[in-house]
Write a protein that holds these residues in place. Sequence first.
Motif, PDB file in Angstrom:
ATOM      1  N   SER A 186       0.848  -1.207  -0.113  1.00  0.00           N
ATOM      2  CA  SER A 186       0.006   0.035   0.110  1.00  0.00           C
ATOM      3  C   SER A 186       0.778   1.265   0.135  1.00  0.00           C
ATOM      4  N   GLU A 187       0.312   2.224  -0.564  1.00  0.00           N
ATOM      5  CA  GLU A 187       0.786   3.789  -0.470  1.00  0.00           C
ATOM      6  C   GLU A 187       1.290   3.981   1.050  1.00  0.00           C
ATOM      7  N   GLU A 188       0.433   3.751   1.944  1.00  0.00           N
ATOM      8  CA  GLU A 188       0.857   4.092   3.390  1.00  0.00           C
ATOM      9  C   GLU A 188       2.058   3.223   3.790  1.00  0.00           C
ATOM     10  N   GLU A 189       2.123   2.143   3.471  1.00  0.00           N
ATOM     11  CA  GLU A 189       3.343   1.372   3.773  1.00  0.00           C
ATOM     12  C   GLU A 189       4.689   1.856   3.266  1.00  0.00           C
ATOM     13  N   LYS A 191       4.948   5.301   2.372  1.00  0.00           N
ATOM     14  CA  LYS A 191       5.297   6.272   3.029  1.00  0.00           C
ATOM     15  C   LYS A 191       5.929   6.191   4.330  1.00  0.00           C
ATOM     16  N   GLU A 192       5.504   5.356   5.081  1.00  0.00           N
ATOM     17  CA  GLU A 192       6.030   4.875   6.629  1.00  0.00           C
ATOM     18  C   GLU A 192       7.508   4.269   6.423  1.00  0.00           C
ATOM     19  N   ALA A 193       7.688   3.891   5.653  1.00  0.00           N
ATOM     20  CA  ALA A 193       9.077   3.142   5.210  1.00  0.00           C
ATOM     21  C   ALA A 193      10.114   4.419   4.976  1.00  0.00           C
ATOM     22  N   MET A 194       9.575   5.178   3.933  1.00  0.00           N
ATOM     23  CA  MET A 194      10.446   6.510   3.693  1.00  0.00           C
ATOM     24  C   MET A 194      10.692   7.527   4.929  1.00  0.00           C
ATOM     25  N   GLU A 195       9.535   7.643   5.779  1.00  0.00           N
ATOM     26  CA  GLU A 195       9.813   8.444   6.985  1.00  0.00           C
ATOM     27  C   GLU A 195      10.620   7.857   7.860  1.00  0.00           C
ATOM     28  N   ARG A 196      10.855   6.519   7.955  1.00  0.00           N
ATOM     29  CA  ARG A 196      11.692   5.835   8.902  1.00  0.00           C
ATOM     30  C   ARG A 196      13.196   6.140   8.344  1.00  0.00           C
ATOM     31  N   LEU A 197      13.303   6.167   7.054  1.00  0.00           N
ATOM     32  CA  LEU A 197      14.659   6.279   6.398  1.00  0.00           C
ATOM     33  C   LEU A 197      14.987   7.704   6.692  1.00  0.00           C
ATOM     34  N   ARG A 409      37.519  18.534  -9.343  1.00  0.00           N
ATOM     35  CA  ARG A 409      36.730  17.729  -8.534  1.00  0.00           C
ATOM     36  C   ARG A 409      35.113  17.976  -8.504  1.00  0.00           C
ATOM     37  N   ASP A 410      34.463  17.181  -8.982  1.00  0.00           N
ATOM     38  CA  ASP A 410      32.990  17.282  -8.771  1.00  0.00           C
ATOM     39  C   ASP A 410      32.446  16.564  -7.674  1.00  0.00           C
ATOM     40  N   ASP A 411      31.999  17.264  -6.700  1.00  0.00           N
ATOM     41  CA  ASP A 411      31.325  16.458  -5.317  1.00  0.00           C
ATOM     42  C   ASP A 411      30.059  16.140  -5.613  1.00  0.00           C
ATOM     43  N   PRO A 412      29.751  14.781  -4.967  1.00  0.00           N
ATOM     44  CA  PRO A 412      28.233  14.411  -5.085  1.00  0.00           C
ATOM     45  C   PRO A 412      27.437  15.020  -4.618  1.00  0.00           C
ATOM     46  N   GLN A 413      26.222  15.089  -5.013  1.00  0.00           N
ATOM     47  CA  GLN A 413      24.980  15.719  -4.490  1.00  0.00           C
ATOM     48  C   GLN A 413      24.512  14.973  -3.137  1.00  0.00           C
ATOM     49  N   VAL A 414      23.781  15.614  -2.336  1.00  0.00           N
ATOM     50  CA  VAL A 414      23.273  14.899  -1.255  1.00  0.00           C
ATOM     51  C   VAL A 414      22.097  13.962  -1.494  1.00  0.00           C
ATOM     52  N   ASP A 415      22.197  12.715  -1.212  1.00  0.00           N
ATOM     53  CA  ASP A 415      21.397  11.885  -1.382  1.00  0.00           C
ATOM     54  C   ASP A 415      19.962  12.113  -0.853  1.00  0.00           C
ATOM     55  N   SER A 416      18.764  12.135  -1.577  1.00  0.00           N
ATOM     56  CA  SER A 416      17.664  12.434  -1.065  1.00  0.00           C
ATOM     57  C   SER A 416      16.822  11.247  -0.793  1.00  0.00           C
ATOM     58  N   GLY A 417      17.503  10.188  -0.994  1.00  0.00           N
ATOM     59  CA  GLY A 417      16.721   8.777  -0.715  1.00  0.00           C
ATOM     60  C   GLY A 417      16.108   8.334  -1.874  1.00  0.00           C
ATOM     61  N   PRO A 418      15.710   7.086  -1.921  1.00  0.00           N
ATOM     62  CA  PRO A 418      14.969   6.460  -3.060  1.00  0.00           C
ATOM     63  C   PRO A 418      13.559   7.088  -3.305  1.00  0.00           C
ATOM     64  N   LYS A 419      13.191   7.062  -4.530  1.00  0.00           N
ATOM     65  CA  LYS A 419      12.292   7.523  -4.831  1.00  0.00           C
ATOM     66  C   LYS A 419      10.679   6.756  -4.509  1.00  0.00           C
ATOM     67  N   PHE A 420       9.637   7.233  -4.519  1.00  0.00           N
ATOM     68  CA  PHE A 420       8.345   6.598  -3.883  1.00  0.00           C
ATOM     69  C   PHE A 420       8.205   5.168  -4.662  1.00  0.00           C
ATOM     70  N   GLU A 421       8.376   5.372  -6.283  1.00  0.00           N
ATOM     71  CA  GLU A 421       8.185   4.290  -6.888  1.00  0.00           C
ATOM     72  C   GLU A 421       9.489   2.935  -6.548  1.00  0.00           C
ATOM     73  N   ASP A 422      10.722   3.682  -6.522  1.00  0.00           N
ATOM     74  CA  ASP A 422      11.501   2.624  -6.178  1.00  0.00           C
ATOM     75  C   ASP A 422      11.509   2.016  -4.895  1.00  0.00           C
ATOM     76  N   GLN A 426      10.950  -2.014  -4.067  1.00  0.00           N
ATOM     77  CA  GLN A 426      12.076  -2.763  -3.103  1.00  0.00           C
ATOM     78  C   GLN A 426      11.186  -3.763  -2.087  1.00  0.00           C
ATOM     79  N   MET A 427       9.890  -2.928  -1.607  1.00  0.00           N
ATOM     80  CA  MET A 427       9.049  -3.647  -0.880  1.00  0.00           C
ATOM     81  C   MET A 427       8.408  -4.837  -1.397  1.00  0.00           C
ATOM     82  N   GLU A 428       7.791  -4.599  -2.644  1.00  0.00           N
ATOM     83  CA  GLU A 428       7.206  -5.536  -3.557  1.00  0.00           C
ATOM     84  C   GLU A 428       8.240  -6.872  -3.741  1.00  0.00           C
ATOM     85  N   ASP A 429       9.502  -6.565  -3.815  1.00  0.00           N
ATOM     86  CA  ASP A 429      10.493  -7.661  -4.246  1.00  0.00           C
ATOM     87  C   ASP A 429      10.779  -8.426  -2.991  1.00  0.00           C
ATOM     88  N   ASP A 430      10.679  -7.835  -1.891  1.00  0.00           N
ATOM     89  CA  ASP A 430      10.961  -8.497  -0.542  1.00  0.00           C
ATOM     90  C   ASP A 430       9.765  -9.571  -0.541  1.00  0.00           C
TER      91      ASP A 430
END
Length: 452
Positions: A186-189, A191-197, A409-422, A426-430
């Motif tokens: 579900s979308e709620e699941e 969103k909760e996982a992304m908030e924990r991250l 030197r080109d420094d990396p951008q701050v990682d904003s975390g996985p996108k919602f779809e990703d 990942q959760m579906e794969d699990d």
Amino acid sequence: MTVTRVSRLAPLGRSILALTIAALGAGAVAQDAGEPAPRGTISIPENVTIFGKNDPNNRRATAIVNGDIITGTEVDERVALVVAANQGKIQPEEMERLRLQILRNLIDETLQIQEAKAQELEVKNAEVDQSFARLSQQNFPQNPKAMEGYLKRIGSSVDSLKRQIRGELAWNMLLRRNVHPFVNVSEEEVKEAMERLKAAKGTEEYHIGEIFLAATPETQAPVYENAKKIVEQIKQGASFSAMARTYSEASTKSVGGDLGWIRLAQLPTELAGAAQGLQPGQLVGPVQIPGGFSILVLIDKRAVLTADPRDAMLSLKQISIDFPAGTSEADATKRAADFATAIKGAKGCGNVGEVAKTIGAQVVENDQVKARDLPGPLQESLLKLSLGETTPPFGSIQEGVRMLMLCGRDDPQVDSGPKFEDMMSQMEDDRVNKRAQAYMRDLRRDAVIEYN
């Protein structure tokens, strides 16, 4: 084990050695995931008396699985693939144990092919041939036919690898029909996982590989000895992922024991303590945990949702000199010092070429070097440099001396975390993986297997 493990379905198209071992563990999954089947109580007395003895000369190298024969030749050809993947670094005393493990994996593969046929899911020869051709092209781009020669040279065969490919294709078809349609996140699941991250931002994550061997109180001693032998083989150069695919009893064996990125709090207390002080590339174990023993390797570590300096893209110039044959260590040390002084006096990348000419040095430029791809000591040195500065000289009398100058030197951008779809994927794969484990367990339970 209490660790959450995510095992992806292995895609076709990796390097030949990675693929050849991957299928060894493609169906051999843990017994503790998915929906548990109804079980009775198994009663075992404390004092066990064995009536009769196993014949040590009865190797049982072949089997008949629901009427389909697995031959000794098939076992030999799969053994050859694993030996090649480990660069031949498998001790003679380990070979029989390896053969038995491969036979178990071939049995699983046979069950997967049989199940697809029973459900009228056809793996066409053309699909198998296309996958084989794609692998050949990737590994021998100038001469795809060389794949056949390579397999024959190591003692395997085209048929063995194609059967392996057929098993993977059959299993993926079964999962697409019988598992994927019934997995929902579900979308709620998500969103909760992304908030924990996001809440964990800045904390350390560890990329860990694990080999898990199950043990009961009665089998602890032999399992521990077995685990020590595996550790020794890895220390002697055997591939950790190959050993995990062959021997691990965790669900992650199909991905070479890769637990992915986790926080230490997700591990059992014993493993968290063992992993705490590890540096990338270091190995620890066997570590006793509830249910057995684990061997860990730290692949990498990082801070959650934080830019990693090692992902910086560097523009470098390599300046090098060679030593004439017969150069003494004292002469080499002096010339290296003079070389370093001259290059540091170049005062930047724009002038280093001219300076190099005056001392007979060669200059090579590369503006697409990722810092993390460099050896550890060079990473640390380069990431502390300003533009135009150089590393200390490094090398040997035989190979000459080199210095690296940082030109950009080109420094990396701050990682904003996985996108919602990703994250959802990942959760579906699990969940698909857990259902797949239960599916495979059922196929084994209902199989009729005769050993020769």
